[in-house]
Design an enzyme around this catalytic site. Structure first.
Site, PDB file in Angstrom:
ATOM      1  N   PHE A  37      -4.572 -19.857   9.634  1.00  0.00           N
ATOM      2  CA  PHE A  37      -3.896 -20.059   8.171  1.00  0.00           C
ATOM      3  C   PHE A  37      -2.911 -21.245   8.084  1.00  0.00           C
ATOM      4  O   PHE A  37      -2.940 -21.365   6.919  1.00  0.00           O
ATOM      5  CB  PHE A  37      -3.490 -18.668   7.876  1.00  0.00           C
ATOM      6  N   LYS A  38      -2.335 -21.680   9.079  1.00  0.00           N
ATOM      7  CA  LYS A  38      -1.405 -22.919   8.937  1.00  0.00           C
ATOM      8  C   LYS A  38      -2.228 -23.973   8.429  1.00  0.00           C
ATOM      9  O   LYS A  38      -1.613 -24.923   7.716  1.00  0.00           O
ATOM     10  CB  LYS A  38      -0.967 -23.005  10.075  1.00  0.00           C
ATOM     11  N   ASP A  39      -3.637 -24.124   8.669  1.00  0.00           N
ATOM     12  CA  ASP A  39      -4.320 -25.333   8.085  1.00  0.00           C
ATOM     13  C   ASP A  39      -4.375 -25.426   6.598  1.00  0.00           C
ATOM     14  O   ASP A  39      -4.459 -26.636   6.163  1.00  0.00           O
ATOM     15  CB  ASP A  39      -5.798 -25.321   8.441  1.00  0.00           C
ATOM     16  N   LEU A  93      -1.005 -27.193   5.956  1.00  0.00           N
ATOM     17  CA  LEU A  93      -0.780 -28.472   6.935  1.00  0.00           C
ATOM     18  C   LEU A  93      -1.745 -29.538   6.576  1.00  0.00           C
ATOM     19  O   LEU A  93      -1.515 -30.703   6.831  1.00  0.00           O
ATOM     20  CB  LEU A  93      -0.764 -28.018   8.129  1.00  0.00           C
ATOM     21  N   THR A 133       1.157 -23.307  14.089  1.00  0.00           N
ATOM     22  CA  THR A 133       1.559 -24.591  13.391  1.00  0.00           C
ATOM     23  C   THR A 133       1.335 -25.711  14.133  1.00  0.00           C
ATOM     24  O   THR A 133       0.916 -26.861  13.582  1.00  0.00           O
ATOM     25  CB  THR A 133       3.124 -24.227  13.327  1.00  0.00           C
TER      26      THR A 133
END
Length: 462
Positions: A111-113, A116, A144
């Site tokens: 989900f960090k994509d 980011l 992350t």
């Protein structure tokens, strides 16, 4: 849109300066001075938008004219063109009461994509427009790091150093970071826990002279751009379910360790999104669940679990919530955070605890319970959860009441945590991109968990 610090000792700054500052120079966290409001009429207009179109509208509320709309649209479109699903964050229905919001369709399957990919492109844009040097320093409990590296690897004018706890992330998470051999990437494996990594990062950023000398920028969720990007998928999920008339009592169940993902939901609700319950799901490192239940914020003994990205005792975004809990009083937040630094403990009064319990419902998922949930949902729905998502689903099962619908946030592809999934005798086929990692050499430096050792590495790299 102006931005201020949770501790009230930084002058108002614009959006791009807020992104570059990362951690506020007074040690606080950056937040918008005013939270823009979204009306029911606006939600209706947004209902048919694609994910990228919706992201453009939400970002515009917080950026306004600081980035021209055409430039912002290009940043957004480029960021989400890298996702494998055209919906970016598709909803998967498991039953009439439970949906899974799949946030793992980006380049690193996490989900960090979502945040980011955008922040990496944003840093590149700011560097070009302001002729700035961008040296990114971040810490990761697993996801992350890979997402941040993927967002900026090879980008001119940007260098990135990521700290991760040595041998305390999954093998796939480690490989996603350490098989990158780009000249602008440095991976440091720190002997300690993620909390040690996070503490070092915050202390280095709090050293304002060091921060400015080396042009340090934040990629962790202490950076406000991360939080703003994550609010978008709450709106997106709500709007998709509104087409099915399933938003009367709509909950979100959020697996969380650092309080960033669920704080984004809290911010979305403060903007006007009609979220019924925000379910805070932790693993056995349950400092946040205990805070919601008892009003006591105090780290306990660190526990290694099957959901390692949530093995966190000190949640860096907690301070943002305190700011709103205490009526946007920066001095009160400063006093509380100093008390926490001095004693390692924060206790809030009964009237504040009532407010907390109106904002969140907490549930702590035991280690074996998370694996049992994976097995149950695989058998019943032929749907494979990763262990972090399983915490969110287990919490949803406990908290969702009759006539309510819950969206559980799925934070990672199950292939990233195969070690845990195999414990319930489930075999999965890895995506080709992940399978290929096992044949690549690794590049990382193992270091001790002291500020001086990290500073020495940074001075050589930057």
């Amino acid at each position: 849109m102006d931005y201020v610090s949770t501790r009230g000792k930084v002058k108002e700054i614009g959006f791009m300066d807020a992104v570059l500052m990362g951690l506020a120079d007074d040690g606080g966290l950056i937040i918008p001075k005013h939270i823009p409001q979204v009306t029911t009429e606006t939600l209706g207009k947004w209902q048919q938008l694609s994910y990228s179109e919706l992201a453009l509208e939400v970002f515009s509320l917080f950026i306004q004219d600081e980035i021209p709309r055409n430039d912002l649209k290009e940043l957004v479109d480029n960021s989400y063109s890298t996702f494998r699903d055209p919906a970016v964050t598709p909803l998967h229905k498991l039953n009439d009461e439970l949906y899974v919001l799949e946030l793992f369709h980006g380049p690193t399957f996490a989900f960090k994509d979502v945040a980011l990919q955008f922040l990496g492109n944003l840093y590149g844009y700011i560097s070009r427009k302001t002729d700035s040097i961008i040296h990114i320093l971040g810490a990761t409990s697993g996801d992350t790091g890979a997402s941040a590296i993927e967002g900026v690897r090879g980008k001119e004018g940007i260098r990135i150093c990521i700290l991760h706890p040595h041998q305390k992330v999954s093998k796939v998470q480690e490989l996603q970071m350490t098989t990158v051999d780009d000249a602008n990437v440095l991976n440091l494996a720190v002997e300690g826990t993620f909390d040690d990594c996070q503490r070092i990062i915050k202390e280095l950023f709090a050293d304002v002279d060091f921060k400015h000398r080396y042009h340090l920028r934040a990629i962790n969720s202490i950076n406000i751009a991360r939080i703003l990007a994550q609010t978008v998928y709450y709106f997106y999920a709500y709007l998709q379910l509104s087409k099915e008339n399933k938003t009367d009592k709509l909950n979100f169940s959020v697996p969380t360790g650092n309080f960033g993902d669920i704080f984004a939901g809290y911010l979305a609700r403060k903007m006007g999104l009609p979220i019924h319950k925000l379910i805070l799901a932790t693993n056995e490192n349950n400092i946040l669940e205990r805070f919601v239940r008892e009003g006591v914020y105090e780290p306990g003994a660190f526990r290694g679990t099957y959901s390692p990205s949530m093995d966190i005792q000190v949640a860096s975004n907690f301070e943002r919530y305190l700011f709103y809990l205490y009526g946007e009083d920066g001095q009160a937040v400063s006093t509380i955070m100093q008390q926490f630094k001095d004693t390692g403990r924060v206790v809030i009064p009964a009237d504040k605890l009532q407010l907390v319990q109106a904002d969140f419902v907490g549930y702590s998922v035991e280690n074996e319970e998370s694996l049992d949930t994976i097995r149950t949902y695989y058998d019943k729905y032929n749907y494979l959860l990763d262990p972090h998502t399983a915490c969110g689903v287990a919490a949803a099962d406990k908290i969702t009441a009759d006539n309510e619908v819950t969206v559980a946030l799925s934070t990672a592809h199950p292939a990233k945590f195969d070690e845990s999934i195999q414990l319930r005798s489930i075999e999965q086929v890895f995506p080709q991109q992940i399978q290929a990692l096992f044949n690549k050499p690794q590049f990382q430096t193992v270091v001790g968990g002291t500020n001086n050792e990290i500073q020495d590495q940074l001075e050589k790299f930057f």
